[in-house]
Scaffold this motif. Structure first.
Motif, short mmCIF file in Angstrom:
data_model
loop_
_atom_site.label_atom_id
_atom_site.label_comp_id
_atom_site.label_asym_id
_atom_site.label_seq_id
_atom_site.Cartn_x
_atom_site.Cartn_y
_atom_site.Cartn_z
N VAL A 56 0.85 -1.19 0.00
CA VAL A 56 0.00 0.00 0.00
C VAL A 56 0.89 1.24 0.00
N CYS A 57 0.72 2.07 -0.98
CA CYS A 57 1.52 3.29 -1.14
C CYS A 57 1.00 4.36 -0.19
N ILE A 58 1.92 4.95 0.57
CA ILE A 58 1.57 6.03 1.48
C ILE A 58 2.44 7.24 1.12
N CYS A 68 3.99 8.66 -6.50
CA CYS A 68 3.33 8.08 -5.32
C CYS A 68 1.88 8.57 -5.19
N SER A 69 1.66 9.83 -5.48
CA SER A 69 0.30 10.37 -5.42
C SER A 69 -0.60 9.69 -6.44
N ARG A 71 -0.12 6.71 -7.80
CA ARG A 71 -0.29 5.29 -7.42
C ARG A 71 -1.33 5.16 -6.32
N ARG A 72 -1.26 6.02 -5.32
CA ARG A 72 -2.22 5.94 -4.22
C ARG A 72 -3.63 6.26 -4.71
N SER A 73 -3.74 7.20 -5.62
CA SER A 73 -5.04 7.53 -6.20
C SER A 73 -5.65 6.30 -6.88
N GLN A 75 -4.82 3.17 -6.19
CA GLN A 75 -5.04 2.16 -5.16
C GLN A 75 -6.30 2.44 -4.34
N ASN A 76 -6.68 3.70 -4.17
CA ASN A 76 -7.84 4.03 -3.35
C ASN A 76 -9.09 3.30 -3.81
N PRO A 95 2.18 -1.16 4.42
CA PRO A 95 2.72 -0.15 3.52
C PRO A 95 3.86 -0.68 2.67
#
Length: 127
Positions: A56-58, A68-69, A71-73, A75-76, A95
């Motif tokens: 999980v990217c933080i 990273c932003s 990737r997290r978007s 992943q959400n 993480p």
């Protein structure tokens, strides 16, 4: 041989003796395959009550990098699906670290995250 197979099958079906822990990542195919695994194990009366969501990217909240932003978007969406699909299961998010988990020391730290100590991850959690 048949008796051995029956004995192992009974052990798999005894949730006091055996449980499966599924490991997935927050991506479409992985969530789908974990859902399928859960369905298949349920038809065999095999317990699967724990799911580890790995990588999980933080992003760094102060100065997040674009990668990273993004990737997290992405992943959400899948983290929400995991929450919705596996709402009756114990789900742990791990993480994504900066280093590969190799060796006993890192495995112990990784295990600590799975069992509740998210502050022990080596190499930091943020990008």
């Amino acid at each position: 041989m048949k008796q051995r197979i029956e004995k192992v099958n009974k052990q798999f079906q005894d949730d006091n003796y055996t449980t499966f822990v599924a490991v997935c990542i927050p991506e479409k195919l992985s969530v789908y395959e974990t859902s399928r695994l859960m369905e298949i194990l349920a038809t065999q009366d095999i317990d699967l009550s724990n799911i580890v969501v790995n990588q999980v990217c933080i992003p760094n909240p102060i100065n997040p990098c674009d990668q990273c932003s993004a990737r997290r978007s992405m992943q959400n969406k899948y983290l929400q699906q995991i929450k919705d699909i596996f709402n009756l299961h114990h789900v742990v998010h791990v993480p994504q670290g900066r280093i590969e988990v190799i060796g006993e020391d890192l495995l112990v730290q990784y295990g600590a995250i799975i069992f509740g100590d998210a502050n022990c991850w080596p190499g930091g959690l943020k990008c």
